[in-house]
Scaffold this motif. Structure first.
Motif, mmCIF file in Angstrom:
data_model
loop_
_atom_site.group_PDB
_atom_site.id
_atom_site.type_symbol
_atom_site.label_atom_id
_atom_site.label_comp_id
_atom_site.label_asym_id
_atom_site.label_seq_id
_atom_site.Cartn_x
_atom_site.Cartn_y
_atom_site.Cartn_z
ATOM 1 N N UNK A 127 -48.190 -58.742 -39.569
ATOM 2 C CA UNK A 127 -46.789 -58.986 -39.209
ATOM 3 C C UNK A 127 -45.891 -57.777 -39.425
ATOM 4 N N UNK A 128 -46.422 -56.732 -40.053
ATOM 5 C CA UNK A 128 -45.591 -55.574 -40.350
ATOM 6 C C UNK A 128 -44.932 -55.633 -41.710
ATOM 7 N N UNK A 129 -45.298 -56.629 -42.539
ATOM 8 C CA UNK A 129 -44.770 -56.745 -43.897
ATOM 9 C C UNK A 129 -45.881 -56.392 -44.882
ATOM 10 N N UNK A 130 -45.728 -55.260 -45.547
ATOM 11 C CA UNK A 130 -46.794 -54.764 -46.410
ATOM 12 C C UNK A 130 -47.106 -55.704 -47.571
ATOM 13 N N UNK A 131 -46.092 -56.461 -48.033
ATOM 14 C CA UNK A 131 -46.340 -57.347 -49.173
ATOM 15 C C UNK A 131 -47.201 -58.548 -48.805
ATOM 16 N N UNK A 132 -47.350 -58.813 -47.490
ATOM 17 C CA UNK A 132 -48.152 -59.953 -47.045
ATOM 18 C C UNK A 132 -49.406 -59.537 -46.272
#
Length: 369
Positions: free
Chosen positions: A82-87
């Protein structure tokens, strides 16, 4: 010793019953969904797009299942980024991951990546911790482990389901924390005056924490959405939940461990003092309890600050790199939420010292029969 064994057996039985008890949300899982450990055989990154330091798109994996009824079979797994590094997680051949899949005509159909497989390392670390604790603390370590398991099961099997069902979050949190405080205090301290002293002192501190959180949450202009994943609850059909009350319940829960710790320290000191000096009266016991409390309170409040702020190190780095003034940082709503958490928890810790000392002075004022 017989009383100790009886208490441990009772709590072991309670842990077993909690483990077997359903939460009522098992049906929320998609019907026919299965989980398995798998190893990546090959990866196809053709559909991924690089945007600075993040990737978006879909990574297609070929994996071999390592457990379950389909062990040894191969499957194509979708890993959406998704482009979210934390996920997001990215996989390479040879790595192990957890997959979720469904069967279609006996064959593996749709399958999705659910993160690197970490359970074996978690169990190894937990096993090392259990062995080390028992080696250092002996029988007390066994009781500490049992209290740890009981607390974890009570949170997962009692607190969380009741909150999801819309029960009053504060009442539920107070009831669960009170039960845990009594259970842990009596299990570690024993069914005696030491356990009762620790229990009463901790409960007094937690009630003060709730009162202060309730009073100052309005002045801080805080609501429950400051907590991570709150929006996910709203989108998942739980829009009727009182998120602000859940936020307050979290404050009570967050400081309960440190409060119990301090209460047990003072109770254990009073118990040892009473055993060595049975001639001491209530006043002398109260003064001694306060002396112990003063020595511990200073470091415990700092412990709370470090524990809460440790998870926000990168956030603070971002704020400093942007040149934000400290007044601006402290005024941000999710930072203000942590400030409330730290100060209310510290209030509870400070209050535990006199409350436990007073409870101990009254309980220990007469020799045990």
């Amino acid at each position: 010793m017989k009383k100790d064994l009886l208490t441990v057996s009772l709590f072991a039985l309670l842990c077993l019953l909690l483990w077997l008890a359903p939460t009522g949300f098992e049906h929320s899982r998609p019907e026919g969904s299965l989980l398995a450990k798998a190893r990546v055989i090959a990866s196809d990154d053709a559909d991924l797009r690089q945007h600075g330091v993040v990737r978006t798109g879909t990574q297609t994996l070929t994996v071999e299942l390592l457990d379950g009824a389909q062990r040894g079979q191969r499957a194509r797994v979708t890993n959406a980024l998704t482009g979210k590094l934390e996920f997001d997680e990215f996989y390479r051949p040879g790595e192990r991951l957890l997959i979720e899949y469904r069967l279609r005509d006996g064959e593996i159909g749709l399958a999705y990546a659910r993160g690197h497989y970490r359970l074996d390392h978690q169990l190894l670390l937990l096993g090392l911790f259990c062995g080390f604790l028992v080696l250092v603390a002996g029988w007390t370590g066994v009781k500490a482990l049992l209290s740890f398991v009981f607390a974890a099961l009570a949170l997962w099997k009692v607190l969380i389901p009741l909150l999801l069902r819309g029960s009053d979050p504060v009442l539920v949190a107070l009831a669960v924390v009170a039960g845990l405080t009594a259970a842990v205090s009596l299990l570690i301290g024993g069914l005696n005056r030491r356990g009762l002293t620790a229990c009463l002192g901790a409960l007094g501190g937690l009630l003060l924490a709730y009162a202060l959180a309730r009073i100052f949450a309005t002045g801080f202009a805080l609501h429950g959405v400051v907590r991570p994943f709150t929006e996910n609850l709203l989108y998942a059909g739980f829009a009727g939940l009182d998120l602000t009350a859940i936020f307050l319940a979290g404050i009570i829960l967050a400081c309960s461990g440190a409060v119990m710790d301090l209460a047990m320290d003072i109770a254990a000191a009073l118990d040892e003092l009473r055993a060595k000096r049975p001639d001491l009266g209530a006043r002398a016991l109260f003064v001694s309890g306060m002396a112990v409390g003063r020595s511990v309170v200073g470091t415990m409040t700092t412990t709370l600050l470090l524990a809460y702020s440790g998870g926000y190190t990168t956030m603070l780095m971002v704020f400093m790199s942007q040149g934000l003034a400290l007044s601006q940082v402290l005024n941000i709503h999710f930072v203000a939420a942590e400030v409330l958490n730290v100060i209310v928890g510290s209030f509870a810790l400070v209050a535990v010292a006199p409350l436990t000392a007073l409870a101990g002075a009254l309980i220990y004022r007469r020799p045990a029969r």
